[in-house]
Write a protein that holds these residues in place. Structure first.
Motif, PDB file in Angstrom:
ATOM      1  N   MET A   1       4.742 -91.714 -30.611  1.00  0.00           N
ATOM      2  CA  MET A   1       3.906 -91.541 -29.443  1.00  0.00           C
ATOM      3  C   MET A   1       3.253 -92.885 -29.114  1.00  0.00           C
ATOM      4  SD  MET A   1       2.156 -87.804 -29.838  1.00  0.00           S
ATOM      5  CE  MET A   1       3.163 -86.379 -30.145  1.00  0.00           C
ATOM      6  N   ASP A   2       3.239 -93.179 -27.864  1.00  0.00           N
ATOM      7  CA  ASP A   2       2.738 -94.459 -27.355  1.00  0.00           C
ATOM      8  C   ASP A   2       1.233 -94.378 -27.112  1.00  0.00           C
ATOM      9  OD1 ASP A   2       2.050 -96.615 -25.735  1.00  0.00           O
ATOM     10  OD2 ASP A   2       3.882 -96.533 -24.570  1.00  0.00           O
ATOM     11  N   GLU A   3       0.490 -95.383 -27.534  1.00  0.00           N
ATOM     12  CA  GLU A   3      -0.967 -95.354 -27.368  1.00  0.00           C
ATOM     13  C   GLU A   3      -1.401 -95.434 -25.910  1.00  0.00           C
ATOM     14  OE1 GLU A   3      -2.474 -99.855 -28.094  1.00  0.00           O
ATOM     15  OE2 GLU A   3      -1.706 -98.807 -29.852  1.00  0.00           O
ATOM     16  N   ASN A   4      -0.513 -95.851 -24.999  1.00  0.00           N
ATOM     17  CA  ASN A   4      -0.839 -95.912 -23.575  1.00  0.00           C
ATOM     18  C   ASN A   4      -0.461 -94.633 -22.829  1.00  0.00           C
ATOM     19  OD1 ASN A   4      -1.828 -98.590 -23.750  1.00  0.00           O
ATOM     20  ND2 ASN A   4       0.261 -99.356 -23.708  1.00  0.00           N
ATOM     21  N   THR A   5       0.216 -93.731 -23.476  1.00  0.00           N
ATOM     22  CA  THR A   5       0.652 -92.494 -22.846  1.00  0.00           C
ATOM     23  C   THR A   5      -0.510 -91.520 -22.727  1.00  0.00           C
ATOM     24  OG1 THR A   5       2.868 -92.767 -23.757  1.00  0.00           O
ATOM     25  CG2 THR A   5       2.279 -90.566 -23.022  1.00  0.00           C
ATOM     26  N   ARG A   6      -0.614 -90.869 -21.574  1.00  0.00           N
ATOM     27  CA  ARG A   6      -1.605 -89.803 -21.379  1.00  0.00           C
ATOM     28  C   ARG A   6      -0.922 -88.487 -21.717  1.00  0.00           C
ATOM     29  NH1 ARG A   6      -6.731 -90.367 -20.554  1.00  0.00           N
ATOM     30  NH2 ARG A   6      -6.819 -88.541 -19.235  1.00  0.00           N
ATOM     31  N   TYR A   7      -1.631 -87.649 -22.447  1.00  0.00           N
ATOM     32  CA  TYR A   7      -1.083 -86.377 -22.899  1.00  0.00           C
ATOM     33  C   TYR A   7      -1.875 -85.224 -22.315  1.00  0.00           C
ATOM     34  CZ  TYR A   7       1.563 -89.089 -26.233  1.00  0.00           C
ATOM     35  OH  TYR A   7       2.431 -89.994 -26.797  1.00  0.00           O
ATOM     36  N   GLN A   8      -1.249 -84.065 -22.331  1.00  0.00           N
ATOM     37  CA  GLN A   8      -1.922 -82.819 -22.015  1.00  0.00           C
ATOM     38  C   GLN A   8      -1.658 -81.860 -23.161  1.00  0.00           C
ATOM     39  OE1 GLN A   8      -0.260 -80.717 -18.611  1.00  0.00           O
ATOM     40  NE2 GLN A   8       1.670 -81.821 -18.867  1.00  0.00           N
ATOM     41  N   VAL A   9      -2.569 -80.934 -23.331  1.00  0.00           N
ATOM     42  CA  VAL A   9      -2.409 -79.927 -24.373  1.00  0.00           C
ATOM     43  C   VAL A   9      -1.759 -78.697 -23.739  1.00  0.00           C
ATOM     44  CG1 VAL A   9      -3.583 -78.471 -26.063  1.00  0.00           C
ATOM     45  CG2 VAL A   9      -4.409 -80.797 -25.626  1.00  0.00           C
ATOM     46  N   LEU A  10      -0.717 -78.208 -24.394  1.00  0.00           N
ATOM     47  CA  LEU A  10      -0.010 -77.014 -23.945  1.00  0.00           C
ATOM     48  C   LEU A  10      -0.196 -75.903 -24.968  1.00  0.00           C
ATOM     49  CD1 LEU A  10       3.438 -78.578 -22.942  1.00  0.00           C
ATOM     50  CD2 LEU A  10       1.375 -78.360 -21.535  1.00  0.00           C
ATOM     51  N   ARG A  11      -0.054 -74.656 -24.490  1.00  0.00           N
ATOM     52  CA  ARG A  11      -0.090 -73.491 -25.379  1.00  0.00           C
ATOM     53  C   ARG A  11       1.022 -72.543 -24.937  1.00  0.00           C
ATOM     54  NH1 ARG A  11      -5.487 -70.791 -25.054  1.00  0.00           N
ATOM     55  NH2 ARG A  11      -4.583 -69.894 -23.194  1.00  0.00           N
ATOM     56  N   ASN A  12       1.659 -71.912 -25.918  1.00  0.00           N
ATOM     57  CA  ASN A  12       2.710 -70.952 -25.583  1.00  0.00           C
ATOM     58  C   ASN A  12       2.196 -69.522 -25.738  1.00  0.00           C
ATOM     59  OD1 ASN A  12       2.851 -70.335 -28.341  1.00  0.00           O
ATOM     60  ND2 ASN A  12       4.727 -71.473 -28.668  1.00  0.00           N
ATOM     61  N   ASP A  13       3.073 -68.564 -25.494  1.00  0.00           N
ATOM     62  CA  ASP A  13       2.671 -67.152 -25.563  1.00  0.00           C
ATOM     63  C   ASP A  13       2.284 -66.711 -26.963  1.00  0.00           C
ATOM     64  OD1 ASP A  13       3.072 -66.890 -22.856  1.00  0.00           O
ATOM     65  OD2 ASP A  13       5.074 -66.040 -23.052  1.00  0.00           O
ATOM     66  N   GLU A  14       2.699 -67.448 -27.973  1.00  0.00           N
ATOM     67  CA  GLU A  14       2.336 -67.149 -29.364  1.00  0.00           C
ATOM     68  C   GLU A  14       1.022 -67.830 -29.760  1.00  0.00           C
ATOM     69  OE1 GLU A  14       3.563 -65.149 -31.671  1.00  0.00           O
ATOM     70  OE2 GLU A  14       5.213 -64.407 -30.460  1.00  0.00           O
ATOM     71  N   GLU A  15       0.366 -68.453 -28.772  1.00  0.00           N
ATOM     72  CA  GLU A  15      -0.898 -69.163 -28.970  1.00  0.00           C
ATOM     73  C   GLU A  15      -0.762 -70.341 -29.930  1.00  0.00           C
ATOM     74  OE1 GLU A  15      -4.003 -66.303 -29.700  1.00  0.00           O
ATOM     75  OE2 GLU A  15      -3.644 -65.325 -27.772  1.00  0.00           O
ATOM     76  N   GLN A  16       0.394 -70.997 -29.861  1.00  0.00           N
ATOM     77  CA  GLN A  16       0.637 -72.231 -30.595  1.00  0.00           C
ATOM     78  C   GLN A  16       0.418 -73.388 -29.622  1.00  0.00           C
ATOM     79  OE1 GLN A  16       4.614 -70.897 -31.535  1.00  0.00           O
ATOM     80  NE2 GLN A  16       4.113 -70.866 -33.714  1.00  0.00           N
ATOM     81  N   TYR A  17      -0.035 -74.515 -30.139  1.00  0.00           N
ATOM     82  CA  TYR A  17      -0.393 -75.653 -29.296  1.00  0.00           C
ATOM     83  C   TYR A  17       0.564 -76.816 -29.509  1.00  0.00           C
ATOM     84  CZ  TYR A  17      -4.805 -73.387 -28.237  1.00  0.00           C
ATOM     85  OH  TYR A  17      -5.756 -72.516 -27.787  1.00  0.00           O
ATOM     86  N   SER A  18       0.659 -77.655 -28.466  1.00  0.00           N
ATOM     87  CA  SER A  18       1.488 -78.850 -28.529  1.00  0.00           C
ATOM     88  C   SER A  18       0.909 -79.901 -27.597  1.00  0.00           C
ATOM     89  CB  SER A  18       2.923 -78.519 -28.082  1.00  0.00           C
ATOM     90  OG  SER A  18       3.744 -79.662 -28.153  1.00  0.00           O
ATOM     91  N   LEU A  19       1.177 -81.161 -27.916  1.00  0.00           N
ATOM     92  CA  LEU A  19       0.825 -82.267 -27.023  1.00  0.00           C
ATOM     93  C   LEU A  19       2.072 -82.634 -26.233  1.00  0.00           C
ATOM     94  CD1 LEU A  19      -0.910 -83.464 -29.950  1.00  0.00           C
ATOM     95  CD2 LEU A  19      -1.970 -84.187 -27.864  1.00  0.00           C
ATOM     96  N   TRP A  20       1.882 -82.951 -24.953  1.00  0.00           N
ATOM     97  CA  TRP A  20       3.010 -83.241 -24.076  1.00  0.00           C
ATOM     98  C   TRP A  20       2.599 -84.326 -23.096  1.00  0.00           C
ATOM     99  CZ3 TRP A  20       7.660 -81.566 -25.084  1.00  0.00           C
ATOM    100  CH2 TRP A  20       8.647 -81.669 -24.123  1.00  0.00           C
ATOM    101  N   PRO A  21       3.446 -85.325 -22.870  1.00  0.00           N
ATOM    102  CA  PRO A  21       3.107 -86.361 -21.883  1.00  0.00           C
ATOM    103  C   PRO A  21       2.867 -85.749 -20.499  1.00  0.00           C
ATOM    104  CG  PRO A  21       4.996 -87.027 -23.200  1.00  0.00           C
ATOM    105  CD  PRO A  21       4.731 -85.588 -23.527  1.00  0.00           C
ATOM    106  N   VAL A  22       1.814 -86.213 -19.810  1.00  0.00           N
ATOM    107  CA  VAL A  22       1.463 -85.629 -18.517  1.00  0.00           C
ATOM    108  C   VAL A  22       2.507 -85.901 -17.445  1.00  0.00           C
ATOM    109  CG1 VAL A  22      -1.025 -85.588 -18.928  1.00  0.00           C
ATOM    110  CG2 VAL A  22       0.004 -87.589 -17.861  1.00  0.00           C
ATOM    111  N   ASP A  23       3.299 -86.955 -17.607  1.00  0.00           N
ATOM    112  CA  ASP A  23       4.268 -87.302 -16.573  1.00  0.00           C
ATOM    113  C   ASP A  23       5.644 -86.673 -16.798  1.00  0.00           C
ATOM    114  OD1 ASP A  23       4.734 -88.882 -18.785  1.00  0.00           O
ATOM    115  OD2 ASP A  23       5.172 -90.693 -17.656  1.00  0.00           O
ATOM    116  N   ILE A  24       5.761 -85.777 -17.773  1.00  0.00           N
ATOM    117  CA  ILE A  24       7.015 -85.070 -18.028  1.00  0.00           C
ATOM    118  C   ILE A  24       6.790 -83.582 -17.747  1.00  0.00           C
ATOM    119  CG2 ILE A  24       8.730 -84.443 -19.777  1.00  0.00           C
ATOM    120  CD1 ILE A  24       8.214 -87.107 -21.119  1.00  0.00           C
ATOM    121  N   GLU A  25       7.751 -82.953 -17.070  1.00  0.00           N
ATOM    122  CA  GLU A  25       7.642 -81.545 -16.710  1.00  0.00           C
ATOM    123  C   GLU A  25       7.388 -80.674 -17.939  1.00  0.00           C
ATOM    124  OE1 GLU A  25      10.376 -78.098 -14.577  1.00  0.00           O
ATOM    125  OE2 GLU A  25      10.927 -80.202 -14.359  1.00  0.00           O
ATOM    126  N   VAL A  26       6.473 -79.745 -17.783  1.00  0.00           N
ATOM    127  CA  VAL A  26       6.124 -78.818 -18.872  1.00  0.00           C
ATOM    128  C   VAL A  26       7.338 -77.921 -19.149  1.00  0.00           C
ATOM    129  CG1 VAL A  26       4.617 -76.899 -19.524  1.00  0.00           C
ATOM    130  CG2 VAL A  26       3.679 -78.875 -18.298  1.00  0.00           C
TER     131      VAL A  26
END
Length: 67
Positions: A1-26
């Motif tokens: 993961m790049d220190e300049n990348t902006r991330y968003q927090v995602l959650r799925n239907d099982e209430e599990q979490y993940s980090l995902w780059p904001v500029d990539i489609e969820v």
């Protein structure tokens, strides 16, 4: 993961979490929870809110069986 990348927090239907780059489609099956920031900021958020690592379906099964 790049220190300049902006991330968003995602959650799925099982209430599990993940980090995902904001500029990539969820990916399908995941929804943004409204938290964006650096990897560190998002990881801290996940650490704070994801206190039970069990998938939601397992928790529900355990509740229904009295386990």
């Amino acid at each position: 993961m790049d220190e300049n990348t902006r991330y968003q927090v995602l959650r799925n239907d099982e209430e599990q979490y993940s980090l995902w780059p904001v500029d990539i489609e969820v990916p399908a099956g995941w929804q943004p929870v409204g938290k964006e920031g650096t990897e560190s900021e998002c990881t801290s958020y996940v650490d704070e809110v994801w206190t039970d690592m069990r998938p939601r379906s397992l928790c529900e099964r355990m509740e229904n069986t009295g386990a």
